[in-house]
Design a protein around this motif. Sequence first.
Motif, PDB file in Angstrom:
ATOM      1  N   ALA A  18      44.262  51.003   0.464  1.00 24.32           N
ATOM      2  CA  ALA A  18      44.186  52.352  -0.480  1.00 24.32           C
ATOM      3  C   ALA A  18      44.102  51.370  -1.972  1.00 24.32           C
ATOM      4  O   ALA A  18      43.862  52.926  -2.785  1.00 24.32           O
ATOM      5  N   GLN A  19      43.229  50.636  -2.071  1.00 24.89           N
ATOM      6  CA  GLN A  19      43.033  50.363  -3.742  1.00 24.89           C
ATOM      7  C   GLN A  19      41.178  51.191  -3.394  1.00 24.89           C
ATOM      8  O   GLN A  19      40.985  51.690  -4.678  1.00 24.89           O
ATOM      9  N   ILE A  20      40.447  50.629  -2.216  1.00 25.89           N
ATOM     10  CA  ILE A  20      39.185  51.381  -2.648  1.00 25.89           C
ATOM     11  C   ILE A  20      39.105  52.873  -2.938  1.00 25.89           C
ATOM     12  O   ILE A  20      38.680  53.498  -2.733  1.00 25.89           O
ATOM     13  N   GLY A  22      41.789  54.668  -3.918  1.00 24.49           N
ATOM     14  CA  GLY A  22      42.232  54.836  -5.264  1.00 24.49           C
ATOM     15  C   GLY A  22      40.907  55.182  -6.120  1.00 24.49           C
ATOM     16  O   GLY A  22      40.994  55.358  -7.029  1.00 24.49           O
ATOM     17  N   SER A  23      40.639  53.670  -6.156  1.00 20.17           N
ATOM     18  CA  SER A  23      39.626  53.616  -7.305  1.00 20.17           C
ATOM     19  C   SER A  23      38.603  54.739  -6.907  1.00 20.17           C
ATOM     20  O   SER A  23      37.674  55.277  -7.780  1.00 20.17           O
ATOM     21  N   PHE A  26      39.344  57.746  -8.116  1.00 23.58           N
ATOM     22  CA  PHE A  26      40.235  57.930  -9.880  1.00 23.58           C
ATOM     23  C   PHE A  26      37.818  57.861 -10.108  1.00 23.58           C
ATOM     24  O   PHE A  26      37.862  58.766 -11.087  1.00 23.58           O
ATOM     25  N   ASP A  34      48.164  54.006  -6.513  1.00 26.96           N
ATOM     26  CA  ASP A  34      48.017  53.660  -5.003  1.00 26.96           C
ATOM     27  C   ASP A  34      48.868  52.496  -4.952  1.00 26.96           C
ATOM     28  O   ASP A  34      48.979  51.653  -5.971  1.00 26.96           O
TER      29      ASP A  34
END
Lengths: 308, 414
Positions: A18-20, A22-23, A26, A34
């Motif tokens: 999810a962070q990948i 999200g980044s 962004f 996220d």
Amino acid sequence: MLRIRLHGRGGQGIRTAAQILGSALFAEGFEVQDAPRYGAERRGAPIVAYVRAAHAPIDERGTIANPDLVLVADASLFQVPTAGVLQGIGARVALLIATTEDAAVWRARLALAGPIFSFDPGADPAHAATALVGAAARMLGVIRREILGAALGEELRGLDVHKQRSSLMRALEAYDAFGVHGGAVGEAADASARDYTAPQWIDMFLDPVSIAAPDLHASATSVQVRTGAWRTRRPVIDYAHCHRCSWICSTLCPDSAIAVDADRTPRIDYDHCKGCMVCVTVCPAHAISAAPEPRGESPPAALPGVAA
Amino acid sequence: MNRVLLTGNSAAAWAARLAAADYVPAFPITPQTGIIESLAGWIESGSMPARLVMFESEHSMLAAAGAAAATGVRVFTATSSQGLLYAMEMLYATAGWRAPFVMVNVSRGVASPVTLESDHNDILAARDSGFLQIHCATCQEVLDAVLIAYCLAEDARVRLPVLVNQDGFLLSFTREPVALPDAGAVARFLPAFDSMGIEFRASRPISQAVAVLGGSPYSYFRYQMQLALQGAAGVYDEVAQAFASEFGRSYPQVEAYRCEDAEVVFFMTGAFSTRARAAVDRLREAGQRVGLVRPRLFRPFPAAQLRRLMSGRRAIAVLDQNISLGKGGVLATELASVLYGMPEAPLIAEFIGGLGGRDIAPEEFYQMAKVALDAADSGITPAPRMLYTETEMREMRKLQSIAIAERHELRGAP
């Protein structure tokens, strides 16, 4: 607003996935949110994560009940109602499943009208999340290949170089393979306040305390719960090397899932082993190894590369 | 401006680092642990010159926070839920020491039954302790509120500890874009702590917070705290003004969103109020005059601002993400008390929702606005309602049927 929901099991890297995403979103100029959501912080427990992206500040937060894209890193979660994989999957929602089976099989099985995509996660389902991210990034149609690579590098900074490289490779392979599905995800409109379905609120009433107290009256209920389904990897004992010391693996197993026979042979209860690999670490004879957990197939008779 | 994706926990940790906190007494508890992990990492690597000490409980952690603050150093700490309740005795005690420090609480529903996700019964249990309280709705607010909190706590007119509240999961684990302030700008806004006579020292005994008997001296000291808290509202305005000129972000005591001509307003605190903001936008698109009123400052309670903001409304839909068992929602009670006696005070429709992190759907906000407006039309105050649907009850009954069936089966087992 783009709304993406990710489902998987603790240890599969769902939060990082999810962070990948999200980044990457962004970096592509989106406002982003996220978040992971989990209960028992345990390897193998169902976990869900959310990603939102929009071109305006995001006021919505928490649960995504109305997703545009749902990613499933472990198809066994469809059988776990509390995992909520199917929540809000209407005809317009894209569903991407890591599975060895064809998308058509899942379309028939789940009786869903929306677009279903599948891909083979390969030998180790623990690695499904990075491939999911690559495929999802391509399906969204708004993340460039090099931006995905940079986001992956940023979020996996802590890993060793070899793991970073193989994760990047898997993600980019999936990104390229899903080229034909670019832009397969549409955005749902926000829930209108003009013609909405009113919530079916009930007036809460008093239940007898025999029901209303949050009690467990029995001690053996955990036997009924097959936590073996939580594993992404399984410990396998190589009996040719086991010293029959009999107590180390069985004592240190945090789930009491290793029993010892009268002849001091340890036996793993795969219905309840959660795959924490404590036994692998502590075995003084190095006779226990970790093998990828096959899903929907029979368990391996022996370790890969070791004669049964 | 350096905009990065940060969780509420990272934002809180960054604020402590930027505020140059000297001392961090700690005890881990979900969902607060990430704050302590970040700080521990920075202190270990030398990028934050501070000392972190792990305690055996939140009770001791708070005692250490107060004692360290009494030596005149800048102290930061954080807790959640059961941890805050366990520390409660020391909350009341350290507030009375009149030594300033900042504590972040990451809201989580309290036992029993045990849960992990957010509601506000933990922070509201600390309502009467003498700590100031700032309630946040975004990760940016968490970072900014901690900086504001130090200015406020250390001001000689206040000199009381401050609790900054953020919701577990909804903020603590949620990454969103946060403007990370420049360290130089933070140093301008928040100069080094001038302890002005706070100088508790080893081997130089003084008696701090002595026992007082007979009631009269006790009354004096307690009411001094009350006056300091009441005066803190004005100090907050000065500090928020200074913050706005340094960083360009404005934090009035109460957020009023699209209230200009609103007939109905939502009244709530915390992270779910951003969902209310989205609902207000949709309701406005549907032609309804609805707004949101959200206190950031909860102690001192912004009574004057609320009377001004609520005047002329037809109805208020209060959403309490807490429950004072045996009474009802805390916000509804507090709001009613400040509106009492106001000519043509708006009607209050009480809702309890989001207990233990239970989701609040957009349609539920629309319906709450409708219930409040209908009540204003009929003049009849509706009975308080907990947001709970038929579907939820069906799922609950299924869980109970499993529990009961197992109970019967196992009773017969050897």
